[in-house]
Design a protein around this motif. Structure first.
Motif, PDB file in Angstrom:
ATOM      1  N   MET A  21      92.025  73.522   8.817  1.00 17.99           N
ATOM      2  CA  MET A  21      91.976  75.025   8.157  1.00 17.99           C
ATOM      3  C   MET A  21      90.447  75.179   7.782  1.00 17.99           C
ATOM      4  N   LYS A  22      89.588  76.197   7.878  1.00 17.18           N
ATOM      5  CA  LYS A  22      88.215  76.240   7.674  1.00 17.18           C
ATOM      6  C   LYS A  22      88.392  77.363   6.160  1.00 17.18           C
ATOM      7  N   PRO A  23      87.376  77.214   5.435  1.00 14.73           N
ATOM      8  CA  PRO A  23      87.531  78.291   4.115  1.00 14.73           C
ATOM      9  C   PRO A  23      87.950  79.295   4.285  1.00 14.73           C
ATOM     10  N   ARG A  24      87.253  80.143   5.472  1.00 17.70           N
ATOM     11  CA  ARG A  24      87.561  81.586   5.704  1.00 17.70           C
ATOM     12  C   ARG A  24      88.990  81.649   6.091  1.00 17.70           C
ATOM     13  N   GLU A  25      89.588  80.893   6.874  1.00 13.35           N
ATOM     14  CA  GLU A  25      91.252  80.780   7.214  1.00 13.35           C
ATOM     15  C   GLU A  25      91.694  80.746   5.840  1.00 13.35           C
ATOM     16  N   TYR A  26      91.389  79.767   4.988  1.00 10.06           N
ATOM     17  CA  TYR A  26      92.192  79.393   3.956  1.00 10.06           C
ATOM     18  C   TYR A  26      92.362  80.633   2.805  1.00 10.06           C
ATOM     19  N   GLU A  27      91.006  81.670   2.938  1.00  7.42           N
ATOM     20  CA  GLU A  27      90.929  82.747   2.275  1.00  7.42           C
ATOM     21  C   GLU A  27      92.092  83.987   2.719  1.00  7.42           C
ATOM     22  N   GLU A  28      92.010  83.867   3.978  1.00  7.60           N
ATOM     23  CA  GLU A  28      92.950  84.756   4.626  1.00  7.60           C
ATOM     24  C   GLU A  28      94.374  84.104   4.266  1.00  7.60           C
ATOM     25  N   TYR A  29      94.696  83.122   4.432  1.00  9.52           N
ATOM     26  CA  TYR A  29      95.934  82.384   4.094  1.00  9.52           C
ATOM     27  C   TYR A  29      96.471  83.046   2.576  1.00  9.52           C
ATOM     28  N   ILE A  30      95.576  82.721   1.700  1.00 11.84           N
ATOM     29  CA  ILE A  30      95.849  83.221   0.065  1.00 11.84           C
ATOM     30  C   ILE A  30      96.007  84.767   0.067  1.00 11.84           C
ATOM     31  N   ARG A  31      95.114  85.602   0.997  1.00  7.29           N
ATOM     32  CA  ARG A  31      95.326  86.881   0.888  1.00  7.29           C
ATOM     33  C   ARG A  31      96.555  87.342   1.271  1.00  7.29           C
ATOM     34  N   GLU A  32      97.146  86.828   2.365  1.00  9.35           N
ATOM     35  CA  GLU A  32      98.617  86.822   2.816  1.00  9.35           C
ATOM     36  C   GLU A  32      99.678  86.443   1.796  1.00  9.35           C
ATOM     37  N   LEU A  33      99.467  85.515   0.941  1.00  4.23           N
ATOM     38  CA  LEU A  33     100.343  85.394  -0.078  1.00  4.23           C
ATOM     39  C   LEU A  33     100.679  86.303  -0.809  1.00  4.23           C
ATOM     40  N   PHE A  34      99.280  87.009  -1.404  1.00  2.00           N
ATOM     41  CA  PHE A  34      99.452  88.073  -2.056  1.00  2.00           C
ATOM     42  C   PHE A  34      99.796  89.299  -1.527  1.00  2.00           C
ATOM     43  N   ASN A  35      99.469  89.599  -0.317  1.00  2.00           N
ATOM     44  CA  ASN A  35     100.111  90.799   0.553  1.00  2.00           C
ATOM     45  C   ASN A  35     101.625  90.605   0.286  1.00  2.00           C
ATOM     46  N   LYS A  36     102.072  89.448   0.622  1.00  2.00           N
ATOM     47  CA  LYS A  36     103.541  89.099   0.418  1.00  2.00           C
ATOM     48  C   LYS A  36     104.301  89.553  -0.785  1.00  2.00           C
ATOM     49  N   GLN A  37     103.425  89.254  -1.949  1.00  2.00           N
ATOM     50  CA  GLN A  37     104.077  89.759  -3.096  1.00  2.00           C
ATOM     51  C   GLN A  37     103.911  91.407  -3.494  1.00  2.00           C
ATOM     52  N   GLY A  38     103.474  92.153  -2.576  1.00  2.00           N
ATOM     53  CA  GLY A  38     103.293  93.505  -2.883  1.00  2.00           C
ATOM     54  C   GLY A  38     102.124  94.134  -3.213  1.00  2.00           C
ATOM     55  N   ASP A  90      80.822  80.158   9.822  1.00  2.00           N
ATOM     56  CA  ASP A  90      81.831  79.104   9.853  1.00  2.00           C
ATOM     57  C   ASP A  90      81.469  78.210  11.215  1.00  2.00           C
ATOM     58  N   SER A  91      81.291  79.051  12.426  1.00  3.78           N
ATOM     59  CA  SER A  91      80.846  78.197  13.720  1.00  3.78           C
ATOM     60  C   SER A  91      79.215  77.702  13.517  1.00  3.78           C
ATOM     61  N   ILE A  92      78.504  78.248  12.727  1.00  2.00           N
ATOM     62  CA  ILE A  92      77.211  77.544  12.787  1.00  2.00           C
ATOM     63  C   ILE A  92      77.160  76.199  11.941  1.00  2.00           C
ATOM     64  N   TRP A  93      77.995  76.466  10.994  1.00  2.01           N
ATOM     65  CA  TRP A  93      78.328  75.375   9.964  1.00  2.01           C
ATOM     66  C   TRP A  93      78.795  74.241  10.995  1.00  2.01           C
ATOM     67  N   GLU A  94      79.809  74.386  11.485  1.00  2.00           N
ATOM     68  CA  GLU A  94      80.784  73.386  12.027  1.00  2.00           C
ATOM     69  C   GLU A  94      79.975  72.927  13.488  1.00  2.00           C
ATOM     70  N   THR A  95      79.151  73.700  14.123  1.00  4.11           N
ATOM     71  CA  THR A  95      78.763  73.333  15.227  1.00  4.11           C
ATOM     72  C   THR A  95      77.115  72.478  15.164  1.00  4.11           C
ATOM     73  N   TYR A  96      76.563  73.082  14.184  1.00  6.27           N
ATOM     74  CA  TYR A  96      75.069  72.578  13.923  1.00  6.27           C
ATOM     75  C   TYR A  96      74.781  71.819  12.737  1.00  6.27           C
ATOM     76  N   ILE A  97      75.475  72.147  11.750  1.00  6.23           N
ATOM     77  CA  ILE A  97      75.301  71.666  10.351  1.00  6.23           C
ATOM     78  C   ILE A  97      76.043  70.133  10.294  1.00  6.23           C
ATOM     79  N   MET A  98      77.358  70.173  10.241  1.00  5.67           N
ATOM     80  CA  MET A  98      78.109  69.095  10.139  1.00  5.67           C
ATOM     81  C   MET A  98      77.988  68.046  10.987  1.00  5.67           C
ATOM     82  N   PRO A  99      77.437  68.190  12.271  1.00  7.36           N
ATOM     83  CA  PRO A  99      76.834  66.880  12.976  1.00  7.36           C
ATOM     84  C   PRO A  99      75.893  66.104  12.405  1.00  7.36           C
TER      85      PRO A  99
END
Length: 250
Positions: free
Chosen positions: A1-18, A145-154
């Motif tokens: 999971m990428k950082p942005r996806e983790y943020e989306e996941y946390i957001r969903e948890l709060f959505n579930k709480q109303g 995310d795609s720039i970081w994963e494709t060009y920076i992480m390598p």
């Protein structure tokens, strides 16, 4: 999971709480990743996907406290999947900021459980069924995310040379930032937020100067940021003044 996806996941948890939630841009957000509102309650949420790479420290708590007041929120929460230093917990208790440790689900996990350290007393975060993130980009090649994963992480393990022939050894690259041995032979770490800010400006305005990076980077790591981002095929080094420009690939 990428950082942005983790943020989306946390957001969903709060959505579930109303809560009604708003995900902020990936950079230039003043340290707030999610706003959550319910009635008169407005929460500033900062999300740190650190895992075992680093720990949440007290300065992060103090920055979140300032951002909370700046945006007129009446509560702040820091969420991480990593560890929190004892002095950070102490500062959070003093400033009444909640700290939540919430792991992200893997492909086989249906629920997530987190431990909540609040300014009051520790308690469990309710188990909430997770939804798989559906994140689509209109131009995936030019997202952070795609720039970081494709060009920076390598770049991990590689040696980069600046215009004067001085070497920088990239010892590690992860979702927390870049660690390197500078041209002076000193170990150094550049946090990912500095790269996010630089890339955001590059994609939006088409260029960014080293001086601008230097003025906005506390650790004065502008030379390292410029050198590392210049390895991206469509970020070109130019001067004068020394700057990076965003050149679309033909």
């Amino acid at each position: 999971m990428k950082p942005r996806e983790y943020e989306e996941y946390i957001r969903e948890l709060f959505n579930k709480q109303g809560y009604t939630t708003e995900l902020t841009p990936q950079s230039g957000d003043y340290g707030i990743d999610i706003f959550a509102t319910k009635g008169k309650e407005k929460i500033a949420i900062q999300v740190k996907m650190y895992g075992n790479s680093r720990k949440v420290n007290r300065s992060m708590i103090m920055e979140l406290h300032g951002a909370k007041d700046y945006f007129g929120c009446n509560k702040a929460i820091l969420v991480t999947n990593g560890e929190i230093m004892p002095d950070a917990i102490e500062v959070a208790n003093r400033l009444q900021i909640d700290l939540q440790i919430i792991d992200y689900p893997d492909k086989t996990t249906k629920t997530a459980e987190g431990t909540l350290y609040s300014s009051a007393s520790p308690k469990k975060v309710q188990d909430i069924e997770s939804k798989s993130s559906n994140i689509f980009f209109t131009n995936e090649e030019y997202t952070f995310d795609s720039i970081w994963e494709t060009y920076i992480m390598p770049l991990k393990g590689k040696t980069l040379y600046n215009s004067r022939g001085k070497e920088n050894i990239i010892t590690n690259v992860d979702w927390a930032g870049v660690t390197r041995i500078t041209s002076q032979g000193n170990p150094s770490k550049i946090e990912i937020e500095h790269f996010k800010n630089a890339i955001k400006i590059l994609l939006k305005k088409g260029e960014i100067t080293r001086d601008y990076i230097n003025q906005n980077c506390v650790k004065r790591a502008s030379s390292g940021i410029v050198l590392i981002l210049s390895q991206v095929p469509f970020f070109k080094l130019d001067e004068p003044p020394l700057r990076l420009t965003f050149k679309l690939k033909e």
